[in-house]
Design a protein around this motif. Structure first.
Motif, PDB file in Angstrom:
ATOM      1  N   LEU A   1       0.879  -1.307   0.027  1.00 20.70           N
ATOM      2  CA  LEU A   1       0.218   0.308  -0.040  1.00 20.70           C
ATOM      3  C   LEU A   1       1.174   1.362  -0.208  1.00 20.70           C
ATOM      4  O   LEU A   1       0.878   2.269   0.139  1.00 20.70           O
ATOM      5  N   LEU A   2       2.426   1.708  -0.214  1.00 20.02           N
ATOM      6  CA  LEU A   2       2.734   2.582   0.091  1.00 20.02           C
ATOM      7  C   LEU A   2       2.436   3.467  -0.806  1.00 20.02           C
ATOM      8  O   LEU A   2       2.033   4.255  -0.468  1.00 20.02           O
ATOM      9  N   ALA A   3       2.228   3.296  -2.884  1.00 17.50           N
ATOM     10  CA  ALA A   3       2.694   4.525  -3.519  1.00 17.50           C
ATOM     11  C   ALA A   3       0.782   5.075  -2.631  1.00 17.50           C
ATOM     12  O   ALA A   3       0.432   6.251  -2.721  1.00 17.50           O
ATOM     13  N   SER A   4      -0.506   3.547  -2.661  1.00 20.35           N
ATOM     14  CA  SER A   4      -1.576   4.555  -2.505  1.00 20.35           C
ATOM     15  C   SER A   4      -1.549   5.583  -1.062  1.00 20.35           C
ATOM     16  O   SER A   4      -2.645   6.822  -1.586  1.00 20.35           O
ATOM     17  N   CYS A   5      -0.650   4.739  -0.183  1.00 22.10           N
ATOM     18  CA  CYS A   5      -1.112   5.683   0.894  1.00 22.10           C
ATOM     19  C   CYS A   5      -0.709   7.400   0.679  1.00 22.10           C
ATOM     20  O   CYS A   5      -0.352   8.491   1.217  1.00 22.10           O
ATOM     21  N   ILE A   6       1.017   7.110  -0.346  1.00 22.81           N
ATOM     22  CA  ILE A   6       1.436   8.052  -0.165  1.00 22.81           C
ATOM     23  C   ILE A   6       0.496   9.430  -0.957  1.00 22.81           C
ATOM     24  O   ILE A   6       0.525  10.377  -1.008  1.00 22.81           O
ATOM     25  N   VAL A   7      -0.219   9.193  -2.086  1.00 22.13           N
ATOM     26  CA  VAL A   7      -0.848   9.861  -3.274  1.00 22.13           C
ATOM     27  C   VAL A   7      -2.524  10.117  -2.470  1.00 22.13           C
ATOM     28  O   VAL A   7      -2.884  11.227  -2.063  1.00 22.13           O
ATOM     29  N   ASN A   8      -2.460   9.534  -1.564  1.00 17.93           N
ATOM     30  CA  ASN A   8      -3.496  10.092  -0.775  1.00 17.93           C
ATOM     31  C   ASN A   8      -3.176  11.303   0.856  1.00 17.93           C
ATOM     32  O   ASN A   8      -4.414  11.471   0.867  1.00 17.93           O
ATOM     33  N   LEU A   9      -2.350  10.628   0.959  1.00 18.30           N
ATOM     34  CA  LEU A   9      -2.092  12.047   2.143  1.00 18.30           C
ATOM     35  C   LEU A   9      -1.471  13.501   1.501  1.00 18.30           C
ATOM     36  O   LEU A   9      -1.990  14.305   1.858  1.00 18.30           O
ATOM     37  N   GLN A  10      -1.076  13.132  -0.243  1.00 13.44           N
ATOM     38  CA  GLN A  10      -1.047  13.867  -0.774  1.00 13.44           C
ATOM     39  C   GLN A  10      -2.676  14.844  -1.200  1.00 13.44           C
ATOM     40  O   GLN A  10      -2.795  15.985  -0.828  1.00 13.44           O
ATOM     41  N   ARG A  11      -3.370  13.896  -1.357  1.00  9.59           N
ATOM     42  CA  ARG A  11      -4.535  14.315  -1.670  1.00  9.59           C
ATOM     43  C   ARG A  11      -5.257  14.674  -0.615  1.00  9.59           C
ATOM     44  O   ARG A  11      -6.152  15.759  -0.769  1.00  9.59           O
ATOM     45  N   ALA A  12      -5.089  14.205   0.197  1.00  7.45           N
ATOM     46  CA  ALA A  12      -5.743  15.125   1.750  1.00  7.45           C
ATOM     47  C   ALA A  12      -5.467  15.830   2.058  1.00  7.45           C
ATOM     48  O   ALA A  12      -5.369  17.260   2.826  1.00  7.45           O
ATOM     49  N   ARG A  13      -4.232  16.181   1.711  1.00  5.94           N
ATOM     50  CA  ARG A  13      -2.986  17.904   2.012  1.00  5.94           C
ATOM     51  C   ARG A  13      -3.010  18.625   0.830  1.00  5.94           C
ATOM     52  O   ARG A  13      -4.213  20.044   1.713  1.00  5.94           O
ATOM     53  N   ALA A  14      -3.814  18.505  -0.162  1.00  4.54           N
ATOM     54  CA  ALA A  14      -4.390  19.262  -1.076  1.00  4.54           C
ATOM     55  C   ALA A  14      -5.812  20.027  -0.792  1.00  4.54           C
ATOM     56  O   ALA A  14      -5.568  20.450  -1.316  1.00  4.54           O
ATOM     57  N   LYS A  15      -6.599  18.929  -0.274  1.00  2.00           N
ATOM     58  CA  LYS A  15      -7.805  19.712   0.248  1.00  2.00           C
ATOM     59  C   LYS A  15      -8.167  19.708   1.607  1.00  2.00           C
ATOM     60  O   LYS A  15      -9.547  19.928   2.239  1.00  2.00           O
ATOM     61  N   ASN A  16      -6.906  20.058   1.682  1.00  2.00           N
ATOM     62  CA  ASN A  16      -7.179  20.532   3.101  1.00  2.00           C
ATOM     63  C   ASN A  16      -8.219  20.119   4.419  1.00  2.00           C
ATOM     64  O   ASN A  16      -8.751  20.687   5.295  1.00  2.00           O
ATOM     65  N   LEU A  17      -7.739  18.448   4.192  1.00  2.00           N
ATOM     66  CA  LEU A  17      -8.449  17.286   5.010  1.00  2.00           C
ATOM     67  C   LEU A  17      -7.945  17.433   6.366  1.00  2.00           C
ATOM     68  O   LEU A  17      -8.403  17.080   7.331  1.00  2.00           O
ATOM     69  N   LEU A  18      -6.421  17.441   6.439  1.00  2.00           N
ATOM     70  CA  LEU A  18      -5.223  17.650   7.934  1.00  2.00           C
ATOM     71  C   LEU A  18      -5.606  19.007   9.376  1.00  2.00           C
ATOM     72  O   LEU A  18      -5.262  19.551   8.729  1.00  2.00           O
ATOM     73  N   ARG A  19      -5.282  17.788   9.898  1.00  2.00           N
ATOM     74  CA  ARG A  19      -5.514  18.817  11.302  1.00  2.00           C
ATOM     75  C   ARG A  19      -3.439  19.412  11.199  1.00  2.00           C
ATOM     76  O   ARG A  19      -4.158  20.617  11.971  1.00  2.00           O
ATOM     77  N   VAL A  20      -3.376  18.298  11.353  1.00  2.00           N
ATOM     78  CA  VAL A  20      -1.582  19.016  11.624  1.00  2.00           C
ATOM     79  C   VAL A  20      -1.069  19.214  10.157  1.00  2.00           C
ATOM     80  O   VAL A  20      -1.275  18.356   8.925  1.00  2.00           O
ATOM     81  N   ASP A  21       0.577  19.230   9.874  1.00  2.00           N
ATOM     82  CA  ASP A  21       1.427  19.638   9.026  1.00  2.00           C
ATOM     83  C   ASP A  21       2.038  18.036   8.778  1.00  2.00           C
ATOM     84  O   ASP A  21       2.547  16.489   9.947  1.00  2.00           O
ATOM     85  N   HIS A  22       1.705  17.208   8.007  1.00  2.00           N
ATOM     86  CA  HIS A  22       2.354  15.808   7.461  1.00  2.00           C
ATOM     87  C   HIS A  22       3.362  15.457   6.820  1.00  2.00           C
ATOM     88  O   HIS A  22       3.623  16.347   5.053  1.00  2.00           O
ATOM     89  N   TYR A  23       4.238  15.153   7.168  1.00  2.00           N
ATOM     90  CA  TYR A  23       5.536  14.785   5.791  1.00  2.00           C
ATOM     91  C   TYR A  23       5.924  13.358   6.535  1.00  2.00           C
ATOM     92  O   TYR A  23       5.344  12.282   6.948  1.00  2.00           O
ATOM     93  N   LEU A  24       6.729  13.167   5.327  1.00  2.00           N
ATOM     94  CA  LEU A  24       7.284  11.569   5.019  1.00  2.00           C
ATOM     95  C   LEU A  24       8.344  10.783   5.539  1.00  2.00           C
ATOM     96  O   LEU A  24       9.641  12.049   5.900  1.00  2.00           O
ATOM     97  N   HIS A  25       8.757  10.536   6.084  1.00  2.00           N
ATOM     98  CA  HIS A  25       9.364   9.623   6.788  1.00  2.00           C
ATOM     99  C   HIS A  25       9.866   8.341   6.371  1.00  2.00           C
ATOM    100  O   HIS A  25       8.969   7.402   6.809  1.00  2.00           O
TER     101      HIS A  25
END
Length: 380
Positions: A115-139
């Protein structure tokens, strides 16, 4: 159109800066702290002596993976899993989080393998739609014995949200899993493997390590240096593990498993990360070195919530019992991790920095998060 947050003023708060703590006031405008002052004031919202702490900065949490696969072989819809994870992170007082996603695994059915690629794509989607309460980055956590590691990792190397790469080798018999019995307990419990499956996997895992780990490591280190991505070694156990990372130009020692490795990391100037659950439990679930023991020896720079987001602030307060001042304790979950990966706009209560802060109340020596602010806006 971007709507800036309204100005705010808070008084009668127990403010913890990177150097001291005092009762005072804070004001913020346009999402930036513009004033911090000591003493009484009649202006602003009265916090009645509650703590005002910087928003927490988390460098390594596996929490998203738990939401993606809440039970063995149960895959949850990705976007709802991300939003549930985000809410839990915010409730823990974390305003900047590096979501630690594994790349490669010993189990072909795991989240890390599928699920790695799909997970990263959906994080980008959630960020772009302003759905996230906090700042998310990748490790991204790279399992060096993974045959297809380079193909899995390379597409994300230039991602601007990638802030940390850790080099892992979970082959049983060394590093975190020096004691095979602890490895057996972990895999039969968390992964739901039978003892027979564990036995059948051991030989295959050792063979994979011999075939792929060294070459993968060499190429990954070279690639990360080429684009200036910070790297961490993971589960260093011996002096040789630490000096290998130093020779590769790595600056972070994540979860050293022995006192010897932590001492070597400090001698070579590496930042040392340990797990907050280790502090709260009084020891490692893998039977490795105690985080509180390293704290007493002043061999701990950063705490990570690892697999329990709520452990981060709780463990920071507990460090006071190991000789840390309150500011030094809070720095392990705010200033130190922020600076470790290059954020200089957050991580402490100071004028000119982002208005990321928490309202915290102590109840029976347990820090209870009452409110969370990010960029001057309420997140919780």
């Amino acid at each position: 159109m971007i709507i800036l947050p309204a100005p705010l003023t808070i008084r009668n708060a127990r403010i913890v800066t990177s150097q001291e703590h005092f009762v005072g006031s804070l004001s913020a405008a346009d999402g930036i702290i513009d004033s911090v002052s000591i003493g009484a004031s009649q202006v602003g919202e009265d916090w009645e002596g509650d703590y005002l702490l910087p928003g927490l900065v988390e460098l390594h949490t596996d929490n998203l993976e738990k939401h993606l696969m809440p039970r063995p072989k149960v895959n949850w819809p990705i976007l709802p899993a991300i939003l549930a994870h985000d809410a839990q992170i915010a409730a823990a007082g974390i305003t900047t989080v590096l979501d630690a996603l594994g790349v490669g695994d010993i189990d072909p059915e795991s989240v890390r393998s599928t699920l790695l690629a799909s997970c990263i794509v959906n994080l980008q989607r959630a960020r772009a739609k302003n759905l996230l309460r906090v700042d998310h980055y990748l490790h991204l956590r790279l399992e060096l014995a993974e045959e297809n590691l380079l193909d899995m990792f390379t597409p994300f190397l230039d991602d601007p949200t990638l802030k940390l790469v850790s080099l892992m080798d979970h082959t049983p018999g060394q590093r975190q899993w020096t004691d095979i019995s602890h490895y057996r307990t972990y895999t039969t419990g968390k992964r739901g493997w039978s003892n027979e499956k564990v036995d059948s996997m051991l030989e295959d895992l050792l063979e994979r390590q011999c075939l792929y780990a060294a070459e993968n490591r060499r190429k990954i280190v070279s690639s990360c240096h080429a684009v200036a991505k910070p790297m961490a070694t993971h589960d260093d156990t011996t002096l040789e593990h630490v000096t290998e990372g130093v020779a590769e130009g790595i600056k972070i020692c994540e979860f050293p498993t022995t006192l010897l490795a932590a001492q070597a990391a400090r001698q070579h100037g590496l930042g040392i990360i340990m797990g907050a659950p280790n502090v709260i439990r009084g020891g490692s679930h893998s039977g490795n070195v105690s985080a509180t023991g390293l704290a007493r020896a002043d061999l701990l720079d950063v705490l990570s919530s690892d697999y329990v987001p709520a452990s981060l602030l709780h463990a920071a307060f507990m460090l006071q019992k190991e000789g840390f001042s309150l500011p030094k304790s809070i720095n392990t979950v705010s200033l130190n991790p922020a600076r470790m990966i290059g954020f200089d706009d957050r991580g402490e209560i100071a004028t000119g920095l982002r208005a990321d802060f928490l309202r915290v109340r102590l109840v029976d020596d347990i820090p209870v998060i009452m409110q969370v602010w990010k960029d001057g806006r309420r997140a919780i």
